[in-house]
Scaffold this active site. Structure first.
Site, PDB file in Angstrom:
ATOM      1  N   GLU A  97      42.984  42.032  31.547  1.00 41.46           N
ATOM      2  CA  GLU A  97      43.993  41.049  31.154  1.00 41.46           C
ATOM      3  C   GLU A  97      43.349  39.892  30.405  1.00 41.46           C
ATOM      4  O   GLU A  97      42.197  39.537  30.653  1.00 41.46           O
ATOM      5  CB  GLU A  97      44.743  40.533  32.387  1.00 41.46           C
ATOM      6  CG  GLU A  97      45.635  41.590  33.020  1.00 41.46           C
ATOM      7  CD  GLU A  97      46.364  41.093  34.255  1.00 41.46           C
ATOM      8  OE1 GLU A  97      47.549  41.436  34.399  1.00 41.46           O
ATOM      9  OE2 GLU A  97      45.747  40.381  35.081  1.00 41.46           O
ATOM     10  N   CYS A 386      44.363  30.749  37.169  1.00 39.88           N
ATOM     11  CA  CYS A 386      43.016  30.949  37.703  1.00 39.88           C
ATOM     12  C   CYS A 386      43.052  31.766  38.993  1.00 39.88           C
ATOM     13  O   CYS A 386      43.794  31.459  39.919  1.00 39.88           O
ATOM     14  CB  CYS A 386      42.381  29.589  37.965  1.00 39.88           C
ATOM     15  SG  CYS A 386      40.746  29.674  38.709  1.00 39.88           S
TER      16      CYS A 386
END
Length: 399
Positions: A97, A386
């Site tokens: 990704e 994150c």
């Protein structure tokens, strides 16, 4: 027919390597510069589209090389279209990704350097996959090319004139705010091209150092994407050999170090790598890096409810950086702490720190003279923030 997997990937080649290939084919060296420009300025997706090359050369490129631009299997969008997470399937079937984040004055792509990750940090979705494989330089470069294409489309849709070059400065440092910038941000966008790269996606860059650095050199080349060294940031869990090696490189890439705890016992529980590279050794390597480069270092600190976010943790972190815990004191004018409230990952028995705790933690560090900001969140609703990248549909948080 030649096996496509054995053919050279054009995204793997530096300009010098491309020149050698052209020479071997009996072509003038300037053909390599034309190809490089087509790949990284015109962003073509096939050698046949390189219309400034002779047809015979284009056909030979098709037959004897590979050009494998990444086409996402899925793109999830959040933040009014300003955050875009792409799921890519590489040639051998593994999933990775990348995340494109568009701000008023810059556009940053977060790219992966490995499929999966072998570091095993307990709060990170990528670590649940284990290490599947290292990415090639071309795999890394292709993610950036995808983001550059996305920005070109974005600018065209909004009729934004292209800027001449990305900023070569410290604009990657996060704003000092927790506030959602919302619709006003979407209305004030003026950036027209990709300006920043953060190697903070799936994987540990320093565990794939040689391939990652080859990608950096390709991305930096002024005859191609021309990404400024100070516009690129690499994040590491604290692999000391990589930190020491980065200090010797000629390109001044920004360094971010994942810290996440103020003492060895807690850090080892959260990050198994600490058992091999404990805090004292990590801070010594950081001090040596700062002395050698004079460049600022960011310490990333994910805040986990009730585990590492108490006031005493902040006080211990301040003492650690000041050298009051028997460790190497650091020059604080070159140190920055980036606080990151943990982003939820399905199935993980962890909690996200409350805003009050985050701000208290920040205040304690600032009172001790430590520069500290809280990361502005992007893409939490699409598992693009994150610690949420997992490269698999089943681990994505639904919109």
């Amino acid at each position: 027919m030649m096996n496509q997997d054995t053919l050279p990937n054009l995204y793997d080649l530096s300009l010098a390597e491309m020149e050698r290939l052209m020479t071997a084919w009996g072509q003038p060296a300037y053909r390599a510069r034309q190809i490089f420009r087509q790949l990284y300025v015109n962003l073509v997706d096939s050698p046949l589209a390189m219309t400034d090359l002779p047809l015979a050369l284009r056909e030979r490129l098709v037959a004897e090389t590979r050009l494998a631009p990444l086409a996402p299997e899925q793109v999830h969008v959040a933040d009014q279209g300003l955050t875009r997470k792409a799921l890519f399937r590489l040639e051998n079937g593994v999933l990775i990704e990348s995340v494109l984040m568009i701000y008023p004055d810059r556009a940053t792509v977060c790219v992966s350097t490995q499929a999966g990750c072998g570091m095993g940090c307990v709060f990170c979705a990528t670590g649940t996959l284990g290490l599947l494989r290292n990415l090639s330089p071309g795999d890394i470069v292709a993610q950036v090319v995808w983001a550059a294409r996305e920005m070109r489309r974005f600018a065209a849709e909004r009729c934004i004139s292209p800027s001449l070059a990305p900023p070569d400065d410290d604009s990657w440092w996060t704003p000092d705010t927790l506030e959602d910038q919302g619709s006003s941000e979407a209305r004030s966008i003026s950036v027209s091209r990709l300006s920043n790269i953060v190697f903070m996606g799936m994987g540990e860059p320093f565990a794939n150092y040689d391939r990652w650095w080859r990608a950096v050199e390709i991305l930096h080349d002024p005859r191609g994407l021309n990404m400024g060294a100070r516009s690129m940031t690499v994040s590491t869990v604290g692999l000391i050999p990589g930190i020491r090696r980065l200090a010797t490189e000629t390109l001044p890439i920004n360094l971010a170090i994942s810290l996440h705890a103020p003492d060895d016992a807690l850090r080892s529980a959260l990050m198994p790598v600490n058992r091999r590279y404990p805090l004292a050794a990590l801070l010594e390597a950081t001090r040596d890096y700062l002395a050698a480069t004079g460049r600022r270092v960011s310490f990333e600190y994910v805040l986990l409810q009730g585990k590492n976010d108490e006031p005493e943790h902040a006080a211990k972190l301040a003492a650690l950086l000041h050298g009051e815990a028997g460790t190497t004191p650091l020059p604080l004018h070159l140190v920055h702490v980036n606080l990151i409230p943990w982003n939820p990952v399905p199935g993980m028995p962890l909690g996200r720190s409350e805003r009050r705790r985050v701000l208290t933690f920040q205040r304690i560090l600032r009172e001790r003279g430590i520069a500290c900001t809280v990361r502005v969140e992007r893409g939490v609703s699409i598992a693009a923030a994150c610690g949420q990248l997992a490269g698999a549909r089943g681990l994505n948080v639904e919109c």
